[in-house]
Design a protein around this motif. Structure first.
Motif, PDB file in Angstrom:
ATOM      1  N   THR B  57      57.042  36.922  43.637  1.00  0.00           N
ATOM      2  CA  THR B  57      57.910  36.398  42.585  1.00  0.00           C
ATOM      3  C   THR B  57      57.265  35.216  41.869  1.00  0.00           C
ATOM      4  OG1 THR B  57      59.004  34.733  43.935  1.00  0.00           O
ATOM      5  CG2 THR B  57      59.887  36.963  44.041  1.00  0.00           C
ATOM      6  N   HIS B  58      57.900  34.801  40.784  1.00  0.00           N
ATOM      7  CA  HIS B  58      57.393  33.674  40.002  1.00  0.00           C
ATOM      8  C   HIS B  58      58.092  32.378  40.402  1.00  0.00           C
ATOM      9  CE1 HIS B  58      61.036  34.886  37.806  1.00  0.00           C
ATOM     10  NE2 HIS B  58      61.139  33.610  37.521  1.00  0.00           N
ATOM     11  N   SER B  59      58.658  32.370  41.601  1.00  0.00           N
ATOM     12  CA  SER B  59      59.409  31.202  42.034  1.00  0.00           C
ATOM     13  C   SER B  59      58.485  30.015  42.303  1.00  0.00           C
ATOM     14  CB  SER B  59      60.161  31.569  43.312  1.00  0.00           C
ATOM     15  OG  SER B  59      60.278  30.468  44.165  1.00  0.00           O
ATOM     16  N   TRP B  66      65.709  31.814  44.941  1.00  0.00           N
ATOM     17  CA  TRP B  66      64.780  32.818  45.488  1.00  0.00           C
ATOM     18  C   TRP B  66      64.909  32.957  46.985  1.00  0.00           C
ATOM     19  CZ3 TRP B  66      63.159  36.446  42.676  1.00  0.00           C
ATOM     20  CH2 TRP B  66      63.121  36.246  41.298  1.00  0.00           C
ATOM     21  N   GLN B  70      65.292  36.506  48.771  1.00  0.00           N
ATOM     22  CA  GLN B  70      64.462  36.813  49.934  1.00  0.00           C
ATOM     23  C   GLN B  70      65.308  37.233  51.129  1.00  0.00           C
ATOM     24  OE1 GLN B  70      61.789  33.523  50.716  1.00  0.00           O
ATOM     25  NE2 GLN B  70      60.999  34.575  52.498  1.00  0.00           N
ATOM     26  N   TYR B  86      56.435  38.283  51.798  1.00  0.00           N
ATOM     27  CA  TYR B  86      56.900  37.572  50.607  1.00  0.00           C
ATOM     28  C   TYR B  86      55.885  36.523  50.189  1.00  0.00           C
ATOM     29  CZ  TYR B  86      59.805  34.732  47.554  1.00  0.00           C
ATOM     30  OH  TYR B  86      60.302  34.043  46.481  1.00  0.00           O
ATOM     31  N   HIS B  88      54.798  33.890  46.509  1.00  0.00           N
ATOM     32  CA  HIS B  88      55.269  33.477  45.187  1.00  0.00           C
ATOM     33  C   HIS B  88      54.341  32.447  44.580  1.00  0.00           C
ATOM     34  CE1 HIS B  88      56.505  29.524  46.601  1.00  0.00           C
ATOM     35  NE2 HIS B  88      56.854  30.132  47.710  1.00  0.00           N
ATOM     36  N   ASP B  90      54.378  29.972  40.695  1.00  0.00           N
ATOM     37  CA  ASP B  90      54.967  29.817  39.366  1.00  0.00           C
ATOM     38  C   ASP B  90      53.927  29.830  38.255  1.00  0.00           C
ATOM     39  OD1 ASP B  90      53.941  27.458  40.167  1.00  0.00           O
ATOM     40  OD2 ASP B  90      55.789  26.295  39.983  1.00  0.00           O
ATOM     41  N   GLN B  95      50.163  34.387  40.233  1.00  0.00           N
ATOM     42  CA  GLN B  95      51.062  35.466  40.637  1.00  0.00           C
ATOM     43  C   GLN B  95      50.354  36.808  40.515  1.00  0.00           C
ATOM     44  OE1 GLN B  95      54.662  35.986  38.337  1.00  0.00           O
ATOM     45  NE2 GLN B  95      55.414  37.515  39.763  1.00  0.00           N
TER      46      GLN B  95
END
Lengths: 346, 334
Positions: B57-59, B66, B70, B86, B88, B90, B95
């Motif tokens: 993700t872009h978290s 997020w 998750q 998982y 991540h 940003d 990413q």
């Protein structure tokens, strides 16, 4: 420095053995660290040794390494640049928006971006040498200004927070080939940034070790006033070093732009510290006057291996920053220890 | 020195006795454990092989939203006998590199967010060539299909914004501010665009620095002080709703605070009336469904959505719904 070997050697000149020469290299500690990190992940992460994985690691290292090389040179020259991270984004934004707004061939945007980025670097160097303020303050100001300019200008010109695509414009394919292509070797794709990175390391090493400018860099980083007293052009050297960082930012920025053809205006913040970390792990002293370009490359490689190795090892990425911090401390301690030993054996 | 040691001893003894005597009969770890015991713990309910799915993700670091996505994904992974990974970042470039790393690992499925779609394009091409099924979540409903993903699960930000605008009309609001806490986020702009589209009153945008709460509070406070006619504040993230409430008290304003997304504090605020309404996109569902859909695809070649995004929101939540949700928000699944 090669001492000319005459038949009756001058007893006043110390003859260093090859081993001692090796121990005196700034990057030795980081090379030991890199081997350790490599073996560690090779053992703990199953897919780490696949060719495709190594290509991903090298790419990650190259995106940091391209900036770590000029940042290392700057640190040897005794200065910091905190604006290096956002300068990459600025460079990509200028290139993209100029091409788009002028409907020009994208190479025009690339050229304009080079000029603008070099101007930012020159501004940093000029302000530093004119005001005599610490580089930490000067570049912190530039960093904040650029962050604001990136967001403000993008919103003003494009009406959104990211640039518009330039993928359908003339010159884009050739520019993509230069800055963001993938070269296939033995069925595995390697990004062209790896070549840029190696070329920069070679050029920077040559400058440092084989030219007068290299001696100037070490001199201004070691002792500015002494350097000035013996006729080193301190002002020119420092401005040149900042423009070197700008050149790196331009290459990185064009890579960002041509691999994704759209640039997010808010990115790049915080990366400047990563470049500094890579240079320090590679043996640069925070106080200046000591370090190497090869070391910065090894530092970037360690960074790339760790950041992607944690993924390959299937660990929780929450711990990544902790590892990074621990590694920074360990690498710096190792460097200090190796340097002490090298000096003691002289 | 001896005297100093005696004082330290006394202080330590005192601290120990206070902490022993000062047990809380409400909240804390004990209440959490009781809640955990009440909710069933999952174990694998299928006997398919142990596939590996990676979610990228872009978290940023430490993002509550997020965390909920998750935990939904992890719950589905337990049930479907999935090895769930998982990661991540940003920064778009990082990413994309993480997605490439997952492809290098030859995972059996990839879940990815397309907050910065152009950056992910080449990575998703690579996944397609490697024959790895991809499900996109949360952001990128426009690009998902073009990039060759099976399905997109998420909320259309513009539609969510429109729902907020309509709700504001229903509540008879006339002048609102839309608080953007992340300059440079396309989804946030779309949310405010949506509100602007359907809201009959006037709306202004206020950019704040989301990484510093005192900064957010003082900015909202200043805005409310300068314009007394403001009667609604819309925040774009649950943590900022509570800050906006504090700002409202500081500015002594009558504005109603409404927010996107949900957390325990927002649920409590809805219950006690300090917040007007929240619009939820059910992050738990996004994570859960993404894993489940990949499993269904691998097991039975099922694809959901008929080529259209599967929407998990917007769901308007008001005082009436809040009580039922507060337990779920506390355990971090809503």
């Amino acid at each position: 420095m090669s001492a000319t070997q005459t038949k009756d050697a001058d007893e006043r000149i110390l003859q260093a053995s090859p081993l001692r020469k090796l121990l005196g290299r700034p990057e030795l500690g980081s090379v030991v660290g890199a081997i350790a990190v490599f073996l560690f992940f090779a053992f703990f992460a199953d897919s780490f040794l696949h060719a495709a994985s190594l290509s991903t690691v090298l790419y990650a290292a190259s995106t940091i390494g391209i900036m770590a090389v000029p940042v290392a040179l700057l640190m040897i020259g005794g200065e910091f640049d905190l604006s290096a991270g956002v300068m990459v984004t600025s460079s990509a934004l200028v290139s993209s928006m100029f091409s788009y707004q002028m409907t020009a061939n994208v190479w025009v945007g690339v050229a304009v971006s080079l000029l603008v980025t070099l101007a930012i670097g020159a501004f940093n160097g000029y302000m530093l040498t004119r005001t005599k303020l610490p580089s930490f303050i000067i570049t912190l100001g530039t960093f904040l200004m650029l962050t604001g300019l990136n967001l403000g200008f993008t919103k003003l010109i494009d009406g959104t927070v990211s640039t518009k695509t330039i993928a359908d414009m003339e010159g884009f394919p050739s520019a993509r080939d230069v800055f963001a292509s993938t070269l296939t070797l033995g069925g595995v794709g390697f990004k062209v940034t790896i070549l840029w990175w190696l070329a920069l390391v070679a050029v920077a090493s040559w400058i440092l070790l084989r030219t007068r400018a290299g001696n100037w860099i070490f001199a201004v980083g070691g002792n500015k006033d002494a350097a000035r007293a013996v006729g080193v052009p301190v002002t020119r050297t420092k401005i040149g070093l900042y423009m070197g960082v700008a050149l790196g930012a331009w290459i990185s920025g064009q890579h960002l732009l041509f691999s994704y053809d759209v640039v997010q205006s808010g990115e790049g913040v915080g990366n400047e510290l990563i470049y500094i970390i890579a240079a320090v792990i590679g043996g640069c002293l925070i106080t200046g006057g000591y370090g190497s370009a090869v070391g910065s490359a090894v530092g970037a490689l360690i960074f790339g291996m760790t950041s992607k190795g944690i993924v390959f090892a299937e660990w929780n990425p929450d711990w990544f920053k902790f590892f990074l911090g621990a590694m920074l401390l360990l690498a710096t301690l190792l460097n200090a220890w190796v340097r002490k030993r090298a000096e003691a054996t002289k | 020195m001896a005297r100093f040691r005696t004082w330290v001893g006394i202080a330590l003894a005192g601290a120990l006795s206070v902490s022993l005597a000062g047990c809380s009969s409400t909240g804390g770890k004990r209440a959490e454990d009781a809640r955990k015991a009440a909710s069933a713990q999952g174990k694998a309910a299928v006997n398919t092989p142990r596939w590996t799915f990676a979610m990228i993700t872009h978290s940023g670091d430490g993002d509550t939203f997020w965390d909920i996505v998750q935990s939904g994904a992890e719950q589905a992974a337990v049930k479907d006998n999935i090895n769930f990974l998982y990661s991540h970042d940003d920064e778009a470039q990082q990413q994309a590199q993480l997605v490439n790393a997952a492809i290098d690992k030859k995972v059996d499925g990839i879940i990815v967010t397309l907050a910065k779609p152009d950056a992910m394009k080449s990575a998703l091409d690579r996944a397609r060539k490697a024959g790895i099924p991809v499900v996109t979540v949360n952001s990128g409903s426009q690009e998902s299909k073009a990039f060759g993903a099976l399905t997109h699960i998420g909320q259309d930000e513009t539609i969510a914004g429109e729902a907020v605008g309509e709700e504001l009309n229903e509540r008879g609001r006339e002048k609102a501010i839309c608080v953007l806490h992340e300059q440079g986020n396309v989804g946030h702009e779309q949310r405010c665009d949506g509100v602007e589209k359907t809201f009959d009153g006037k709306i202004e945008r206020l950019y704040v620095n989301g990484t510093s709460m005192p900064d957010v509070q003082s900015a909202i406070e200043a805005k409310l002080q300068t314009d007394a006619s403001l009667d609604a504040v819309v925040t774009l993230g649950a943590p900022y709703a509570d800050t906006a409430v504090k700002a409202k008290q500081g500015a002594d304003s009558k504005a109603e605070i409404d927010t996107f997304d949900l957390n325990a504090k927002v649920a409590a605020g809805l219950e006690d009336g300090s917040l007007g309404f929240a619009v939820d996109q059910q992050p738990y569902l996004q994570g859960y469904e993404a894993v489940d859909l990949l499993w269904l695809y691998r097991y039975n070649a099922d694809v959901l959505g008929g080529g259209r995004p599967v929407l998990t929101g917007p769901q308007i939540i008001t005082k009436d719904d809040a009580a039922a949700l507060s337990d779920y928000t506390k355990r971090g699944t809503r």
